[in-house]
Design a protein around this motif. Structure first.
Motif, PDB file in Angstrom:
ATOM      1  N   LEU A  55       0.843  -1.193   0.000  1.00 41.10           N
ATOM      2  CA  LEU A  55       0.000   0.000   0.000  1.00 41.10           C
ATOM      3  C   LEU A  55       0.878   1.243   0.000  1.00 41.10           C
ATOM      4  N   TYR A  56       0.335   2.343  -0.545  1.00 38.46           N
ATOM      5  CA  TYR A  56       1.042   3.609  -0.471  1.00 38.46           C
ATOM      6  C   TYR A  56       1.204   4.048   0.980  1.00 38.46           C
ATOM      7  N   THR A  57       2.332   4.681   1.278  1.00 40.21           N
ATOM      8  CA  THR A  57       2.552   5.291   2.585  1.00 40.21           C
ATOM      9  C   THR A  57       3.062   6.711   2.368  1.00 40.21           C
ATOM     10  N   ILE A  58       3.068   7.507   3.415  1.00 41.69           N
ATOM     11  CA  ILE A  58       3.559   8.879   3.283  1.00 41.69           C
ATOM     12  C   ILE A  58       5.085   8.936   3.179  1.00 41.69           C
ATOM     13  N   ASP A  59       5.729   7.792   3.237  1.00 41.14           N
ATOM     14  CA  ASP A  59       7.168   7.744   3.000  1.00 41.14           C
ATOM     15  C   ASP A  59       7.492   7.454   1.540  1.00 41.14           C
ATOM     16  N   ASP A  60       6.477   7.079   0.754  1.00 37.96           N
ATOM     17  CA  ASP A  60       6.685   6.780  -0.657  1.00 37.96           C
ATOM     18  C   ASP A  60       6.771   8.068  -1.471  1.00 37.96           C
ATOM     19  N   ARG A  61       7.286   7.924  -2.673  1.00 37.13           N
ATOM     20  CA  ARG A  61       7.419   9.053  -3.589  1.00 37.13           C
ATOM     21  C   ARG A  61       7.610   8.525  -4.998  1.00 37.13           C
ATOM     22  N   VAL A  62       7.495   9.378  -5.990  1.00 37.72           N
ATOM     23  CA  VAL A  62       7.768   8.993  -7.370  1.00 37.72           C
ATOM     24  C   VAL A  62       9.254   9.170  -7.647  1.00 37.72           C
ATOM     25  N   THR A  63       9.866   8.145  -8.195  1.00 37.70           N
ATOM     26  CA  THR A  63      11.254   8.220  -8.641  1.00 37.70           C
ATOM     27  C   THR A  63      11.349   7.602 -10.033  1.00 37.70           C
ATOM     28  N   GLY A  64      12.337   8.020 -10.796  1.00 37.50           N
ATOM     29  CA  GLY A  64      12.490   7.417 -12.105  1.00 37.50           C
ATOM     30  C   GLY A  64      13.432   8.181 -13.004  1.00 37.50           C
ATOM     31  N   THR A  65      13.493   7.749 -14.251  1.00 33.87           N
ATOM     32  CA  THR A  65      14.404   8.347 -15.223  1.00 33.87           C
ATOM     33  C   THR A  65      13.757   8.435 -16.592  1.00 33.87           C
ATOM     34  N   ILE A  66      14.220   9.405 -17.369  1.00 39.85           N
ATOM     35  CA  ILE A  66      13.948   9.438 -18.802  1.00 39.85           C
ATOM     36  C   ILE A  66      15.292   9.517 -19.513  1.00 39.85           C
ATOM     37  N   GLU A  67      15.392   8.855 -20.645  1.00 35.09           N
ATOM     38  CA  GLU A  67      16.621   8.892 -21.436  1.00 35.09           C
ATOM     39  C   GLU A  67      16.328   9.566 -22.762  1.00 35.09           C
ATOM     40  N   PHE A  89       8.693   4.651 -10.737  1.00 38.32           N
ATOM     41  CA  PHE A  89       8.162   3.823  -9.672  1.00 38.32           C
ATOM     42  C   PHE A  89       7.506   4.733  -8.645  1.00 38.32           C
ATOM     43  N   ASP A  90       6.284   4.401  -8.227  1.00 36.58           N
ATOM     44  CA  ASP A  90       5.541   5.283  -7.314  1.00 36.58           C
ATOM     45  C   ASP A  90       5.429   4.732  -5.897  1.00 36.58           C
TER      46      ASP A  90
END
Length: 217
Positions: A55-67, A89-90
């Motif tokens: 489940l989502y938590t308030i410690d989660d965040r969106v991370t990722g890359t574009i090339e 990744f969310d």
């Protein structure tokens, strides 16, 4: 000492000059990776049947890359860009260039070509009925305003697409939002041209074969 340098050290001047010329003259394909790190979520919610383990938590965040094939130009004003690859990744689900069904990448840059404003949306539908998933991520920073909104649905066996979206009929729907603005970081990646590497390898292999042949005489 690496094998290549040992070989070059024992090679005659002509072979060394050939290898050095090929190495220094070899063009490279430069790709650029922009890494995104979002702020932690401020709000999370969810509901439905068959609660998933993740489940989502308030410690989660969106991370990722574009090339991208080349660096972004300076002073872009909300330009649509097309990544050669991307992955985000969310905290619960991942969406990348292999499973995305809807994408939008709009960026603005400063005088150094750094991303300072953006609007990014990636979405993936995967067999919403009978155990499929649905995910969507939207994050932006435009004109001093910023926001993040992510959602993820896990469909249970026997659920319909409509039921999955509502978090009923054996499905679970959750979302997260809020948090401060994220940030982008640029990383240049130089990839040597395969042709140049083949030429260098062929030159050194030829020299090695000649040395071995001369020793057996």
């Amino acid at each position: 000492m690496p094998a290549l340098f040992r070989l070059l050290a024992s090679a005659p001047v002509a072979s060394m000059a050939l290898a050095a010329t090929l190495l220094t003259a070899a063009p490279a394909r430069a790709s650029v990776i922009y890494t995104y790190t979002g702020a932690a979520y401020a709000f999370v919610s969810g509901g439905g049947q068959a609660t998933p383990a993740d489940l989502y938590t308030i410690d989660d965040r969106v991370t990722g890359t574009i090339e991208l094939a080349a660096p972004l130009a300076a002073n872009l004003s909300f330009q649509n860009v097309t990544p050669t690859a991307f992955s985000f990744f969310d905290g619960v689900g991942s969406i990348d260039d292999t499973n995305a069904t809807l994408t939008q990448f709009v960026v603005a840059t400063n005088g150094d070509g750094a991303i300072v404003e953006w609007l990014v949306t990636v979405e993936a539908f995967a067999a919403l009925t009978d155990g499929g998933t649905w995910g969507k991520m939207t994050f932006n920073r435009t004109g001093g305003l910023f926001g993040t909104s992510v959602s993820h649905a896990q469909c249970g066996v026997g659920s319909s697409a409509f039921g999955c979206a509502l978090g009923v009929a054996g499905a679970y729907y959750q979302e997260a939002s809020g948090g401060g603005p994220g940030q982008w970081r640029q990383e240049d990646v130089a990839v040597p041209e395969p042709t140049s590497l083949v030429l260098v390898g062929a030159a050194l292999a030829g020299f090695t074969a000649r040395r071995r042949a001369s020793r057996t005489r």
